[in-house]
Scaffold this active site. Structure first.
Site, mmCIF file in Angstrom:
data_model
loop_
_atom_site.group_PDB
_atom_site.id
_atom_site.type_symbol
_atom_site.label_atom_id
_atom_site.label_comp_id
_atom_site.label_asym_id
_atom_site.label_seq_id
_atom_site.Cartn_x
_atom_site.Cartn_y
_atom_site.Cartn_z
ATOM 1 N N ASN A 108 0.928 -1.026 0.126
ATOM 2 C CA ASN A 108 -0.096 -0.137 -0.011
ATOM 3 C C ASN A 108 0.965 1.119 0.005
ATOM 4 O O ASN A 108 2.124 1.071 0.411
ATOM 5 C CB ASN A 108 -0.802 0.070 1.484
ATOM 6 C CG ASN A 108 -1.771 1.315 1.132
ATOM 7 O OD1 ASN A 108 -2.552 1.437 0.368
ATOM 8 N ND2 ASN A 108 -1.907 1.855 2.618
ATOM 9 N N HIS A 110 0.804 5.098 1.268
ATOM 10 C CA HIS A 110 -0.069 6.116 2.367
ATOM 11 C C HIS A 110 0.674 7.301 2.400
ATOM 12 O O HIS A 110 1.872 7.528 2.425
ATOM 13 C CB HIS A 110 0.244 5.325 3.505
ATOM 14 C CG HIS A 110 -0.577 6.262 4.898
ATOM 15 N ND1 HIS A 110 -1.927 6.148 4.914
ATOM 16 C CD2 HIS A 110 0.071 6.759 5.675
ATOM 17 C CE1 HIS A 110 -2.192 6.805 5.891
ATOM 18 N NE2 HIS A 110 -0.782 7.373 6.480
ATOM 19 N N SER A 137 4.618 6.742 2.091
ATOM 20 C CA SER A 137 5.393 5.644 2.439
ATOM 21 C C SER A 137 4.765 4.475 1.852
ATOM 22 O O SER A 137 3.665 4.528 1.512
ATOM 23 C CB SER A 137 5.439 5.347 3.917
ATOM 24 O OG SER A 137 5.780 6.467 4.726
ATOM 25 N N ASP A 146 -2.257 0.680 8.379
ATOM 26 C CA ASP A 146 -1.170 1.451 7.962
ATOM 27 C C ASP A 146 0.042 0.965 8.839
ATOM 28 O O ASP A 146 0.792 1.812 9.471
ATOM 29 C CB ASP A 146 -1.572 2.862 8.012
ATOM 30 C CG ASP A 146 -2.518 3.377 7.075
ATOM 31 O OD1 ASP A 146 -2.650 2.796 5.863
ATOM 32 O OD2 ASP A 146 -3.294 4.324 7.362
ATOM 33 N N GLU A 175 4.399 10.538 -4.745
ATOM 34 C CA GLU A 175 3.770 8.990 -4.690
ATOM 35 C C GLU A 175 4.280 8.271 -6.022
ATOM 36 O O GLU A 175 4.447 7.157 -6.032
ATOM 37 C CB GLU A 175 2.515 8.905 -4.190
ATOM 38 C CG GLU A 175 2.109 9.398 -2.773
ATOM 39 C CD GLU A 175 0.569 9.549 -2.720
ATOM 40 O OE1 GLU A 175 -0.186 9.461 -3.525
ATOM 41 O OE2 GLU A 175 0.127 9.985 -1.623
#
Length: 316
Positions: A108, A110, A137, A146, A175
């Site tokens: 994922n 975040h 991250s 998370d 990102e």
């Protein structure tokens, strides 16, 4: 180069999905997208994926309980041949069962420098707390929100006058740079000889009275001053494979395993019917199963007294 097969879950615009998709167009990228799935059939990101020739699937989660919906998503991921899952703005809390099914294979991204600011409103919190940096991250997904191991981060400076929206816009650029690199590095390690050797060594050396030597040019694991129960092979005799060799019962078991999955199991050269080769470089290694293979191989050669002590410890 065999590319890892990745499915992406989205709920909206899919900008991070698009970043992953366009990075995958490079010939040397270590992954390819095999599915983009969403819990919102109207998610704009789906149209991007379709236009780029990536398979899509979507269904609203409304009216379904979490476990049932996640089981449906899991079915689609596996039907597409996905080996990994990348969450990219997927706005659903995943069931524990779904996370367990993809343990160690789901990432994922975040929008904070974890462990800071888990959950929502990350940019506003960073500004309100007077932080010098926000950021993003990439982490491994675990049942806790998370909270999984962080693989990579990019700090983004907070400038005077920043709002949550202005900071979010710059973090989004970060990102799009970070996620493809982190995903590519993560899937590549599953085929890296150093990583695979270390995993095998960790499991094998946890067996009672195990030692490691080099035999036939390969790392070899045995009982101290006793027989060998596992080999790690990398391009042994030019076969191009990275594999674990373990003891089995004989020719019938060997033939049955090869018939069941000829890509994964093979007869190792010069080892005879009492051994099986198990490919580790396919990108989908089940390490619990590998641990069990090593345990059974150790039991096959362990002295009765030592094997008996292990059985007692397992019962305890």
């Amino acid at each position: 180069m065999k590319k890892a097969k990745v499915a992406v879950l989205i709920s909206g615009a899919g900008t991070n999905m698009a970043a992953l998709l366009y990075a995958a167009k490079a010939a040397d990228c270590r992954y390819e997208l095999v599915l983009v799935a969403s819990n919102d059939p109207e998610a704009p990101g789906l149209e991007i994926a379709r236009a780029e020739g990536v398979a899509t699937w979507a269904r609203s989660h409304k009216g379904m309980n979490r476990d049932a919906f996640d089981a449906l998503v899991d079915e689609q991921l596996r039907a597409a041949g996905a080996e990994y899952v990348a969450l990219a703005g997927y706005m659903r809390i995943l069931s524990d069962d779904f996370v367990a099914r993809w343990e160690g294979r789901m990432l994922n991204i975040h929008p904070s420098l974890l462990p800071l600011y888990k959950g929502l409103n990350t940019h506003a919190q960073a500004i309100e707390n007077g932080d010098e940096f926000g950021g993003c991250s990439v982490h491994v997904v675990t049942p806790e929100l998370d909270d999984g191991p962080v693989l990579a981060q990019t700090p983004v400076a907070i400038v005077p006058g920043d709002t949550a929206d202005s900071l979010a816009a710059r973090v989004r650029f970060a990102e799009h740079q970070l996620y493809p690199r982190a995903l590519a590095a993560f899937v590549a390690r599953e085929r890296s000889p150093d990583y695979l050797r270390a995993r095998v060594r960790e499991i094998a050396m946890a067996m009672p009275e195990a030692d490691e030597v080099t035999s036939h040019g390969m790392p070899c694991f045995g009982i101290i001053k006793g027989k060998k129960f596992a080999y790690f092979t990398e391009d042994h005799h030019g076969d191009g494979k990275i594999a674990l060799l373990v003891k089995i019962s004989g020719a019938d078991e060997q033939a049955g395993l090869i018939e069941m999955d000829s890509e994964r199991y093979y007869r190792p050269a010069y080892f005879g019917d009492g051994w099986i080769g198990i490919r580790l470089d396919l990108g989908d290694t089940d390490w619990d199963a590998i641990g069990e293979w090593i345990r059974k191989s150790w039991l096959a050669i362990a002295p009765k007294k030592l094997a008996g002590l292990m059985a007692v410890a397992d019962d305890f």
